[in-house]
Design a protein around this motif. Structure first.
Motif, short mmCIF file in Angstrom:
data_model
loop_
_atom_site.label_atom_id
_atom_site.label_comp_id
_atom_site.label_asym_id
_atom_site.label_seq_id
_atom_site.Cartn_x
_atom_site.Cartn_y
_atom_site.Cartn_z
N PHE A 1 0.85 -1.18 0.00
CA PHE A 1 0.00 0.00 0.00
C PHE A 1 0.89 1.24 0.00
O PHE A 1 1.61 1.51 0.96
CB PHE A 1 -0.92 -0.01 1.23
CG PHE A 1 -2.36 0.17 0.88
CD1 PHE A 1 -3.08 -0.85 0.28
CD2 PHE A 1 -3.00 1.37 1.14
CE1 PHE A 1 -4.41 -0.67 -0.07
CE2 PHE A 1 -4.32 1.56 0.81
CZ PHE A 1 -5.03 0.53 0.20
N ALA A 2 0.85 1.99 -1.09
CA ALA A 2 1.71 3.16 -1.26
C ALA A 2 0.94 4.44 -0.90
O ALA A 2 -0.28 4.42 -0.78
CB ALA A 2 2.20 3.22 -2.70
N PRO A 3 1.66 5.57 -0.73
CA PRO A 3 0.97 6.85 -0.42
C PRO A 3 -0.12 7.19 -1.44
O PRO A 3 -1.18 7.71 -1.08
CB PRO A 3 2.11 7.86 -0.44
CG PRO A 3 3.31 7.07 -0.04
CD PRO A 3 3.12 5.72 -0.64
N HIS A 4 0.14 6.92 -2.73
CA HIS A 4 -0.89 7.28 -3.72
C HIS A 4 -2.14 6.40 -3.59
O HIS A 4 -3.20 6.78 -4.06
CB HIS A 4 -0.33 7.22 -5.15
CG HIS A 4 0.13 5.86 -5.57
ND1 HIS A 4 -0.73 4.84 -5.88
CD2 HIS A 4 1.37 5.36 -5.76
CE1 HIS A 4 -0.05 3.77 -6.23
NE2 HIS A 4 1.24 4.06 -6.16
N ASP A 5 -1.98 5.23 -2.94
CA ASP A 5 -3.17 4.40 -2.70
C ASP A 5 -4.08 5.05 -1.66
O ASP A 5 -5.31 5.04 -1.81
CB ASP A 5 -2.76 3.00 -2.24
CG ASP A 5 -2.13 2.19 -3.36
OD1 ASP A 5 -2.65 2.23 -4.49
OD2 ASP A 5 -1.11 1.53 -3.11
#
Length: 267
Positions: free
Chosen positions: A113-117
């Motif tokens: 899970f990345a920041p843009h997610d």
């Protein structure tokens, strides 16, 4: 001699025009279109078999759970047998799929899970497009798909455990059987809602369906919905392919050993 109308020109023949075979494939609408390999045959088979088993479990559970449906259908013992066997078979395609390197790579992508997610979840304009690209650098899977995959995996494990208690109640005390029945019933209703939402989102997106059934997607669709994934593929030299190439090599970019070295969120 009257001027020639390009619309009535015969299509170039690859057998007589060598340059024709190097031109981009065209989609059904006749527009020039480039394609990206997205899912291998193994990944699609795992998805389809798991989806079929899940749907059989849901349908048979509906006929067992809702009295009006149960009365109409009858054959309760047969439905129960089909439900139990399909339920215990649910993890099988996933476990067998671990032999596929592409599938294992997709599992790692879904688990990151990345920041843009988080931004994708917060923003109301998460699907907005500017100049043909999505506003967020979404990777191969967006946050909704990652949450759906996590929920489905967890739900399969919980339903498998509670189903085992209900199918073989002998060794279990009453409070365990009561708890398993409560969890199994309510989680079934939750799965029913989530699966309906998943199917709704899938059938309203023709590009996503094409990717799941053929293994390849239109690059324009990918740039609108998964801009980060397109950038990563092209940065590593896995650019556009023709449909026959996408099917032939079975590649979707996950075989790239560089993927394992990237930080979470880069697809």
């Amino acid at each position: 001699m009257p001027p020639r109308d390009p619309a009535h020109e015969p299509a170039p023949d690859a057998a007589t025009d060598p340059a024709a075979s190097d031109r981009p494939a065209k989609d059904a609408g006749g527009r020039g279109s480039l394609w990206l390999a997205r899912f291998t045959r193994a990944e699609r088979s795992i998805h389809h078999v798991t989806a079929a088993l899940m749907l059989v479990c849901i349908v048979t559970a509906a006929f067992l759970y809702f009295p009006p449906l149960s009365t109409v259908m009858g054959r309760r013992e047969l439905l129960k047998t089909v439900h139990v066997w399909c339920g215990f078979a649910l993890p099988v395609p996933i476990v067998l799929g671990l032999a596929s390197r592409a599938f294992r790579s997709d599992l790692r992508r879904l688990n990151r899970f990345a920041p843009h997610d988080w931004e994708w979840l917060r923003r109301s304009d998460r699907r907005a497009v500017r100049k043909g690209r999505g506003v967020l650098p979404v990777g191969k899977f967006n946050a909704g798909q990652k949450l759906n995959a996590a929920f489905t995996a967890g739900a399969i494990l919980v339903m498998l455990g509670t189903g085992e208690v209900l199918t073989f109640p002998g060794p279990w005390p009453d409070r365990w059987r009561t708890g398993a029945t409560f969890v199994h019933d309510w989680l079934f209703l939750t799965i029913l809602v989530v699966t309906a939402g998943h199917l709704w989102e899938a059938f309203r997106d023709r590009g996503a369906l094409t990717g799941m059934f053929t293994g390849r997607v239109d690059r324009e669709w990918a740039a609108r919905h998964h801009a980060g994934w397109v950038d990563a593929r092209e940065a590593h030299g896995k650019a556009q392919v023709r449909p026959q190439e996408a099917e032939a090599d079975g590649s979707s970019g996950e075989e790239d050993p560089e993927f394992a070295k990237r930080r979470p969120g880069m697809s």
